[in-house]
Scaffold this motif. Structure first.
Motif, PDB file in Angstrom:
ATOM      1  N   GLY A  19       6.052   6.675  -0.178  1.00 37.83           N
ATOM      2  CA  GLY A  19       5.228   7.832   0.161  1.00 37.83           C
ATOM      3  C   GLY A  19       5.903   8.694   1.200  1.00 37.83           C
ATOM      4  O   GLY A  19       6.048   8.301   2.347  1.00 37.83           O
ATOM      5  N   SER A  20       6.363   9.833   0.785  1.00 38.48           N
ATOM      6  CA  SER A  20       7.053  10.762   1.676  1.00 38.48           C
ATOM      7  C   SER A  20       6.026  11.743   2.259  1.00 38.48           C
ATOM      8  O   SER A  20       5.081  12.152   1.563  1.00 38.48           O
ATOM      9  CB  SER A  20       8.115  11.521   0.873  1.00 38.48           C
ATOM     10  N   PRO A  21       6.194  12.120   3.539  1.00 37.68           N
ATOM     11  CA  PRO A  21       7.280  11.795   4.481  1.00 37.68           C
ATOM     12  C   PRO A  21       6.982  10.586   5.379  1.00 37.68           C
ATOM     13  O   PRO A  21       7.777  10.240   6.233  1.00 37.68           O
ATOM     14  CB  PRO A  21       7.364  13.054   5.335  1.00 37.68           C
ATOM     15  N   LEU A  22       5.815   9.922   5.178  1.00 42.69           N
ATOM     16  CA  LEU A  22       5.412   8.876   6.111  1.00 42.69           C
ATOM     17  C   LEU A  22       6.378   7.698   6.110  1.00 42.69           C
ATOM     18  O   LEU A  22       6.616   7.085   7.159  1.00 42.69           O
ATOM     19  CB  LEU A  22       3.997   8.391   5.782  1.00 42.69           C
TER      20      LEU A  22
ATOM     21  N   VAL B 229      10.751  -5.761  10.963  1.00 43.11           N
ATOM     22  CA  VAL B 229       9.863  -5.018  10.066  1.00 43.11           C
ATOM     23  C   VAL B 229      10.724  -4.512   8.915  1.00 43.11           C
ATOM     24  O   VAL B 229      11.604  -3.667   9.105  1.00 43.11           O
ATOM     25  CB  VAL B 229       9.167  -3.842  10.777  1.00 43.11           C
ATOM     26  N   LEU B 230      10.471  -5.016   7.723  1.00 44.76           N
ATOM     27  CA  LEU B 230      11.335  -4.757   6.577  1.00 44.76           C
ATOM     28  C   LEU B 230      10.586  -3.929   5.534  1.00 44.76           C
ATOM     29  O   LEU B 230       9.429  -4.227   5.200  1.00 44.76           O
ATOM     30  CB  LEU B 230      11.796  -6.083   5.966  1.00 44.76           C
ATOM     31  N   PHE B 231      11.244  -2.908   5.034  1.00 45.10           N
ATOM     32  CA  PHE B 231      10.662  -2.014   4.037  1.00 45.10           C
ATOM     33  C   PHE B 231      11.306  -2.295   2.675  1.00 45.10           C
ATOM     34  O   PHE B 231      12.531  -2.398   2.567  1.00 45.10           O
ATOM     35  CB  PHE B 231      10.910  -0.553   4.414  1.00 45.10           C
ATOM     36  N   THR B 232      10.486  -2.365   1.641  1.00 39.62           N
ATOM     37  CA  THR B 232      11.028  -2.603   0.298  1.00 39.62           C
ATOM     38  C   THR B 232      10.962  -1.372  -0.595  1.00 39.62           C
ATOM     39  O   THR B 232      11.573  -1.349  -1.652  1.00 39.62           O
ATOM     40  CB  THR B 232      10.265  -3.726  -0.422  1.00 39.62           C
TER      41      THR B 232
ATOM     42  N   ALA C 113       0.848  -1.197   0.000  1.00 40.24           N
ATOM     43  CA  ALA C 113       0.000   0.000   0.000  1.00 40.24           C
ATOM     44  C   ALA C 113       0.874   1.233   0.000  1.00 40.24           C
ATOM     45  O   ALA C 113       1.965   1.240   0.583  1.00 40.24           O
ATOM     46  CB  ALA C 113      -0.919   0.030   1.222  1.00 40.24           C
ATOM     47  N   VAL C 114       0.394   2.283  -0.655  1.00 48.85           N
ATOM     48  CA  VAL C 114       1.098   3.553  -0.619  1.00 48.85           C
ATOM     49  C   VAL C 114       1.152   4.043   0.823  1.00 48.85           C
ATOM     50  O   VAL C 114       0.218   3.813   1.606  1.00 48.85           O
ATOM     51  CB  VAL C 114       0.402   4.589  -1.530  1.00 48.85           C
ATOM     52  N   MET C 115       2.242   4.684   1.208  1.00 50.29           N
ATOM     53  CA  MET C 115       2.424   5.118   2.596  1.00 50.29           C
ATOM     54  C   MET C 115       1.644   6.409   2.857  1.00 50.29           C
ATOM     55  O   MET C 115       2.137   7.520   2.641  1.00 50.29           O
ATOM     56  CB  MET C 115       3.910   5.330   2.880  1.00 50.29           C
ATOM     57  N   ARG C 116       0.413   6.233   3.311  1.00 53.78           N
ATOM     58  CA  ARG C 116      -0.451   7.344   3.701  1.00 53.78           C
ATOM     59  C   ARG C 116      -1.036   7.032   5.065  1.00 53.78           C
ATOM     60  O   ARG C 116      -1.233   5.865   5.422  1.00 53.78           O
ATOM     61  CB  ARG C 116      -1.584   7.537   2.691  1.00 53.78           C
TER      62      ARG C 116
END
Length: 366
Positions: free
Chosen positions: A222-225, A242-245, A189-192
């Motif tokens: 999704g910046s700045p989240l 917790v891994l971010f791609t 999901a987009v970071m919102r």
């Protein structure tokens, strides 16, 4: 049915679910033999994406009174010259500009597609300008009916997802250094803020700390989240679990690396990410909000929890983490629900769109 000339208009310049729906719909309708063109603002991402696919894209600045009046005149000429059967608008701004131009040009059918999971404000762009309205879910349709839009003027056509072949061997775990036998809960999901990433992290924190074989993978940008979430994860000591791609273009490959799909969204018109997860054979955990219950059969293809109920969210994820047999049965049910019908396929979306356009054009000529 006969080939139709259709012009889609969109005033938004970014990229999200709405623009993605327009792009997929235009591609699918063109494949079915219809002539498709678009009207966008010059700096819109949708304009470039459509051009890259070979579509003719007309550009027009839509902000401000001067651009509005100039735009109405230009779009009226465009519609008349192109002999379009249908003008399909998507945002309030382009509806009030292109839709008014369509009225002046005598375009046979003007349709507004409603994408948002919030109560509509002014009804002018749903009743005064367009002839008919498409809602992307029954939830969105009900929001329109609650505002007294005539039910006979509104139809639901679900957003399609691409049904690619099921990926048998994902590269995701190798890329992230996650053991092959680990249990991976994933979210795309987009970071919102409304997507509920922080709530998902909180709901999984206990399991992540207690069990070395459980990981959470967050896919999207999704910046700045995004940076705020990275800092939040570090502050909780979860940076190894917790891994971010970031943004990925290989979503089928990514989904094939998950065991469970979870998204704690607070607002959702439909929830196509849940549909994609179901098509990949994943059990899902989602919030009982907006159009999500239309794509998750609670207890069959996944688990629905009340929005903002952290205990329920944590319990639902833990239930699937600790029960592999239930994960498998729900995953199989989700795959059958998505791949066994045309409700969310491009072919189904085209068929229903053709039926609506055809019926509405006939009604307009009576």
């Amino acid at each position: 049915m006969k080939s139709l000339h259709v012009l889609h208009s969109e005033a938004a310049t970014g990229w999200g679910g709405q623009e993605n729906r327009i792009f997929k719909e235009m591609c699918a309708m063109r494949t079915a033999g219809h002539h498709m063109e678009a009207l966008c603002q010059p700096h819109a991402r949708l304009a470039q994406c459509l051009r890259d696919e070979g579509f003719q894209v007309h550009t027009l600045l839509m902000d401000g009174p001067r651009n509005y009046f100039r735009g109405v005149y230009r779009v009226r000429r465009l519609l008349r010259a192109g002999h379009f059967d249908v003008l399909n608008t998507h945002s309030r701004r382009d509806t009030l500009l292109a839709g008014v131009a369509g009225r002046l040009a005598g375009t046979p059918l003007i349709v507004r597609t409603r994408h948002l999971a919030v109560k509509p404000g002014s009804l002018l762009s749903y009743t005064g300008v367009p002839h008919r309205v498409i809602a992307i879910s029954e939830y969105v349709r009900r929001l329109l009916l609650d505002r007294r839009v005539d039910p006979a003027r509104v139809e639901t056509i679900y957003t399609a997802i691409p049904l690619s072949s099921v990926v048998e061997c994902s590269s995701l775990r190798h890329e992230l250094g996650v053991p092959a036998d680990a249990i991976v809960v994933g979210c795309v999901a987009v970071m919102r803020d409304k997507k509920g990433h922080r709530a998902l992290i909180d709901a999984m924190a206990a399991s992540l700390l207690r069990r070395p074989d459980v990981f959470l993978v967050l896919v999207g940008d999704g910046s700045p989240l995004l940076e705020e979430l990275r800092a939040y994860v570090r502050a909780r000591g979860l940076q190894d679990k917790v891994l971010f791609t970031g943004r990925r273009s290989d979503i089928p490959n990514v989904l094939a690396g998950f065991d469970i799909f979870a998204l704690a969204t607070e607002q959702e018109a439909l929830g196509t990410s849940f549909i994609e997860a179901g098509a990949a054979g994943l059990p899902v955990v989602g919030t009982d909000v907006g159009g999500v219950p239309e794509v998750i059969a609670h207890g069959v293809t996944g688990l629905l929890v009340p929005v903002h109920d952290q205990d329920a969210l944590e319990n639902a994820i833990r239930t699937l983490v600790e029960n592999p047999a239930r994960r498998c049965s729900m995953g199989r049910a989700g795959m059958r629900a998505v791949r066994g019908s045309d409700r969310f396929t491009a072919e189904g979306m085209v068929r229903r769109t053709e039926q609506c356009y055809s019926r509405w054009l006939k009604e307009r000529m009576q």
